[in-house]
Design an enzyme around this catalytic site. Structure first.
Site, PDB file in Angstrom:
ATOM      1  N   ARG A   1      37.230  53.691  41.077  1.00 28.20           N
ATOM      2  CA  ARG A   1      36.351  52.845  41.883  1.00 28.20           C
ATOM      3  C   ARG A   1      36.780  52.732  43.341  1.00 28.20           C
ATOM      4  NH1 ARG A   1      35.297  48.107  37.398  1.00 28.20           N
ATOM      5  NH2 ARG A   1      33.787  49.354  36.255  1.00 28.20           N
TER       6      ARG A   1
ATOM      7  N   HIS B   1      33.675  42.906  43.090  1.00 24.60           N
ATOM      8  CA  HIS B   1      33.298  42.911  41.684  1.00 24.60           C
ATOM      9  C   HIS B   1      34.330  42.250  40.783  1.00 24.60           C
ATOM     10  CE1 HIS B   1      31.694  44.259  37.952  1.00 24.60           C
ATOM     11  NE2 HIS B   1      32.702  45.047  37.690  1.00 24.60           N
TER      12      HIS B   1
ATOM     13  N   GLY C   1      37.489  27.925  29.584  1.00 25.90           N
ATOM     14  CA  GLY C   1      36.721  29.152  29.774  1.00 25.90           C
ATOM     15  C   GLY C   1      36.414  29.793  28.436  1.00 25.90           C
TER      16      GLY C   1
ATOM     17  N   SER D   1      25.943  49.797  36.611  1.00 29.05           N
ATOM     18  CA  SER D   1      27.149  50.217  35.900  1.00 29.05           C
ATOM     19  C   SER D   1      27.698  51.536  36.411  1.00 29.05           C
ATOM     20  CB  SER D   1      26.858  50.370  34.415  1.00 29.05           C
ATOM     21  OG  SER D   1      27.937  51.025  33.802  1.00 29.05           O
TER      22      SER D   1
ATOM     23  N   GLY E   1      34.704  32.982  28.117  1.00 30.45           N
ATOM     24  CA  GLY E   1      34.314  34.384  28.209  1.00 30.45           C
ATOM     25  C   GLY E   1      35.032  35.170  27.127  1.00 30.45           C
ATOM     26  N   LEU E   2      35.159  36.472  27.326  1.00 32.13           N
ATOM     27  CA  LEU E   2      35.779  37.286  26.277  1.00 32.13           C
ATOM     28  C   LEU E   2      37.167  36.793  25.941  1.00 32.13           C
ATOM     29  CD1 LEU E   2      34.644  40.879  27.227  1.00 32.13           C
ATOM     30  CD2 LEU E   2      33.975  39.540  25.243  1.00 32.13           C
TER      31      LEU E   2
END
Lengths: 641, 275
Positions: free
Chosen positions: A335, A406, A42, A286, A44-45
């Site tokens: 959230r 999400h 992976g 966002s 990603g970040l």
């Protein structure tokens, strides 16, 4: 505490743990680092930053991505920002406050020491990214700008318009590229990991499939790091990229890595509502929009109300329900609270739009106050994106939003060193369960991904490697034969079923079961029902799935089938976990457990633990518990009123 | 198509004022099919019916692919991932234009309301020597990665950074650097260019780092190395037609190419490295 799980959290005061630990872990001498190989799956970040940092330290790295380039990992899509307790705004932020907000936001279901460390290294991340040339937003004096985000009462979120994830990932991609060009990292694009190779109970390599040629390949290393993201695509519809999958993490689980808190999924409150059956994914707007947008529905149910008609609804007939119920946080509640309230008003019949499954996010006041130009400079690309998808212009009419899957707080169980229950196998970023408890705060995913990759794993992996012999296990070892055979058998089986239903049909059914029974709100009865439904679906899948093409070519139909077969198994554990946790906490709302006002009711006496599920092979996973000990925060019922 | 929506409406218990109208379309697609890199390839025609205007273009292809799989045929392979216009994976030339008829968006952001009932739509892969076709609409863009590897970064090791606010950067410069940095590396610029030039792509990274104080140390070597790699990959020369900027889904400005030329000439006049 269960004897199987050792979190390895260092002794001593909270603020000194990480310093102390860094001193006590074993080091690998700089000249010896080149004798160790590390696999990173992976990019990603978390993965890109880890691979780059390992390369800089002198390790030999092999990095893998299923995408055609490391720059396309889904971190790229993160919009809002990244938290750091820099206190540049002089508004009272501190390491402890960021730690406290994150623990509280996670509803006291995360490990204190890990979260404190996350807050501690957050400031280094910003320094690092600026030095890489990441163009964060700045004020007119040329200094870095901040915005506020859900679940916090300080401004600590650094951002790059609505494309913060993109800019941070491209920074990490640059650092990774530098190591590729130095020869310290070898990059494998369009390559998917399909198994972990276990030698004497430790991870010593992986089996991959080259997605272009279909070739099954063996890679040996001294340690393996999984940075493969979350499993939101279990739900079919989510804000994840189409290719995001749980296969690497799941196959590691099957080999002995415990899966922690799988039922903790985050339903993001501000996504564009579903428009029809063809829908392939959901688009996030966002959370930063809640800084200026006001959420409302009509006080009285108005069937099929459109955004244009909303303009004619007078103020006194509007219910700004978040501002009404939570006056101190208002539209910036975390959230889970925002999502659940949206669901509640829609369940009451006050939802808007053609489906009735939407609420308004209105910018009229902000535009009147600050002018259209300022709003455009803050959210221009998000407004454009919204317009493109829905055909409505949010500068003129309110947006319509609805919650969608999400992020997944659950993931592979890791100790303080980010090592899974398999020695030599690490999990970082969204792939692990480590820092967000039962609910992640906005702008904390980017923080965690980069914290793990840049500032945690480069230290902690040395502790393991220092005890390993230089000599690698050869890829001719029988463990590689066995793992490769497992992978090939699985693919062959999928190709030979020749059934009548497509992979997407199964995936959509799975998603619907999970959304209905293991989504925003759950009941014991519903979960039991879902468990039976998934079991039936699994049986049908293995009898009736239709996969075309062969294994030795680019075959997107086979790729999908392979991933969905793992999603189905993972869904079973998610349901098992949700069933076990008969309390409400964070993103996990059990209807049986609520306060008289209908807020989530945690039951700390019974459920202050991390659920770590062990694969048994007989259909039901075995529960291991890591008790959560809170020494520095007082557990309170979360209140954002 | 409307089942889910109508079902959702029923579930809420609200009586909808009107059932949702059917505005669906029938379309003819002409799609480039190519089994692998060695296959010659060619166009094939497909009929798709009952296409909702709310579908994205890629969702329309999903529906076609579901039908093909059910008929035991190989689905149309195409690159896609985030489906929200930021990862840069999707890459289709639609009716002769990279990412289709609308400006400022990627293929995945294109919605079927931009088309009309009865339309014929031609779909091809990116076409460039430096982007060989892998299968159908999937191309190999690793040449872009190699250009970035040649120097598209600031050489700073993890942990070696000063405080983020130590060097103030004027907002105007930061904003302009950001505009250049929004390139998603999709390759539409190359696909749009009659010479298949990668100048806009290269200029975006060169500009971003040339403007920022952090990029100054390697400013000259960076542009030299990246341009050298671009040439080696077989991209064509730039003749300033501006097709790249016109088709760029992120609005990367043509002035970046001017800056790249200036940076390159400046670097070559006082070259510190590179043969």
């Amino acid at each position: 505490m269960s004897s199987v799980l050792n979190s390895k959290v260092p002794e001593g005061p909270l603020a000194e743990k990480w310093e102390k630990h860094k001193f006590s872990v074993k080091l690998v001498n700089p000249a010896n680092k080149r004798k160790y190989d590390i696999i990173v799956v992976g990019t990603g970040l978390a993965g890109a930053s880890a691979a780059a940092s390992f390369g800089e330290l002198g390790y030999n790295v092999k990095a893998f991505a299923y995408q055609d380039s490391p720059r396309r990992a889904h971190s790229i899509a993160a919009q809002g920002g990244i938290n750091a307790s820099k206190n540049y705004q002089n508004d009272g932020d501190s390491t402890f406050r960021l730690f406290y907000d994150t623990i509280k936001g996670g509803d006291y279901r995360s490990r204190e020491a890990n979260v404190y460390r996350l807050a501690e290294v957050s400031t280094n991340i910003i320094d690092q990214c600026v030095a890489q040339g990441v163009p964060f937003a700045r004020d007119y004096g040329g200094l870095l700008d901040n915005r506020s985000f859900g679940g916090a009462q300080v401004s600590r979120t650094f951002y790059a318009r609505g494309q913060t994830g993109q800019q941070l990932l491209l920074g990490a991609y640059g650092a990774l590229n530098r190591q590729i060009s130095n020869g310290k990292v070898k990059m494998y694009n369009r390559t998917e990991m399909l198994d972990v190779v276990m030698v004497n109970g430790e991870a010593k390599g992986i089996i991959t499939r080259n997605l272009i040629t279909g070739e099954i390949e063996r890679h040996s290393a001294h340690a393996v790091v999984l940075a493969t993201g979350g499993y939101g695509n279990v739900f079919f519809l989510s804000t994840n990229a189409m290719g995001c999958n749980a296969t690497a993490a799941w196959r590691a689980h099957r080999r002995g890595a415990f899966f922690a808190n799988p039922c903790f999924t985050q339903i993001h409150p501000t996504c564009i509502p579903v428009s029809g059956e063809h829908q392939s994914k959901l688009t996030l707007m966002s959370e930063s929009l809640r800084n200026d947008g006001r959420v409302w529905v009509p006080k009285e149910a108005r069937k099929g109300l459109t955004a244009k008609e909303a303009l004619n609804i007078p103020e006194e007939e509007r219910d700004y329900y978040l501002e009404r119920k939570y006056p101190s946080f208002g539209n910036l509640v975390p959230r889970d609270v925002a999502s659940r309230n949206a669901k509640d008003v829609c369940d009451e019949g006050r939802g808007v739009g053609p489906s009735g499954l939407a609420v308004f996010l209105d910018f009229a006041d902000a535009i009147n106050r600050d002018g259209e130009d300022l709003i455009r400079s803050k959210y221009g690309n998000l407004f454009d994106m919204y317009m493109q998808i829905t055909g409505d212009n949010p500068y003129e009419v309110p947006m319509m939003i609805y919650p969608a899957v999400h992020y997944t707080m659950g993931g592979l169980w890791v100790d303080y060193n980010l090592q899974t229950t398999i020695p030599g196998l690490y999990a970082i970023g969204e792939c692990n369960f480590s820092d967000h408890g039962a609910n992640r705060l906005g702008a904390s995913a980017l923080m965690q991904g980069l914290a793990d990759g840049y500032f945690v794993i480069p230290y902690t992996i040395g502790d393991y490697l220092a005890s390993q012999p230089y000599e690698k296990v050869g890829t001719d070892h029988e463990a590689f034969d066995e793992a490769e055979k497992t992978v090939n058998d699985h693919l062959d089986k999928l190709l030979n079923i020749n059934g009548n239903k497509t992979v997407d049909e199964f995936h959509k059914e799975l998603g619907k079961i999970m959304w209905d029974y293991c989504g925003m709100s759950r009941t014991g009865e519903g979960l039991k029902k879902a468990s039976g439904m998934v079991k039936e679906l699994k049986e049908e899948f293995w009898k009736n799935v239709k996969v075309v093409g062969t294994a030795d070519e680019l075959n997107q139909s086979l790729e999908k089938a392979n991933r969905v077969s793992d999603f189905i198994e993972l869904a079973e554990v998610m349901i098992q976990d949700a069933l076990d946790r008969a309390e409400s906490c964070g993103g996990h709302f059990r209807e049986e457990s609520q306060t008289p006002e209908g807020e989530a009711l945690r039951i700390d006496d019974e459920y202050s633990y991390v659920s770590a599920w062990e694969f048994t092979g007989n259909g039901a996973a075995k529960l291991n518990k890591e008790d959560l000990v809170f020494e520095n925060v007082k557990l309170t019922q979360r209140s954002y009123k | 198509m409307l089942n889910l929506l109508n079902e959702a409406i029923n579930r809420t218990g609200i009586k909808a004022d009107k059932t949702i109208k059917n505005l669906n379309m029938n379309l003819t697609l002409k799609i480039w099919r190519q089994k692998n890199q060695n296959d010659k390839g060619g166009f094939e025609s497909y009929q798709v019916s009952d296409v909702s205007p709310d579908m994205s273009f890629l969702e329309m292809i999903d529906v076609l692919n579901e039908d093909l799989v059910k008929e035991d045929k190989d689905p149309v392979h195409f690159d896609h991932d985030c489906r929200e216009g930021i990862c840069g994976t999707c890459s289709m030339v639609i009716n002769g234009r990279p990412h289709g008829p609308k400006e400022g968006i990627t293929t995945c952001q294109l919605h079927m309301r931009s088309f009309s009932d009865g339309d014929h739509i031609t779909i091809e892969p990116w076409r460039a020597k430096a982007f060989p076709v892998i299968k159908d609409l999937v191309v190999d863009r690793t040449s872009f990665d190699r250009i970035q590897q040649a120097g598209g970064y600031v050489s700073v090791n993890t942990g070696g950074a000063p405080d983020a606010n130590e060097i103030p950067i004027p907002k105007r410069i930061a904003d302009e650097a950001f505009d250049a940095a929004t390139c998603i590396g999709c390759g539409a610029c190359v696909a749009a260019c009659k010479n298949a030039s990668a100048m806009l792509f290269v200029s975006a990274k060169v500009s971003q780092l040339a403007m920022l104080p952090q990029g100054q140390v390697e400013r000259k070597t960076r542009v030299e190395k990246m341009v050298a790699q671009m040439d080696e990959e077989g991209f064509g020369a730039c003749t300033n037609t501006g097709a790249c900027a016109a088709e760029c889904p992120k609005g990367i400005d043509l002035s970046n190419i001017a800056r790249l030329n200036r940076e390159y000439i400046g670097a070559k006049l006082k070259s510190e490295n590179v043969s």
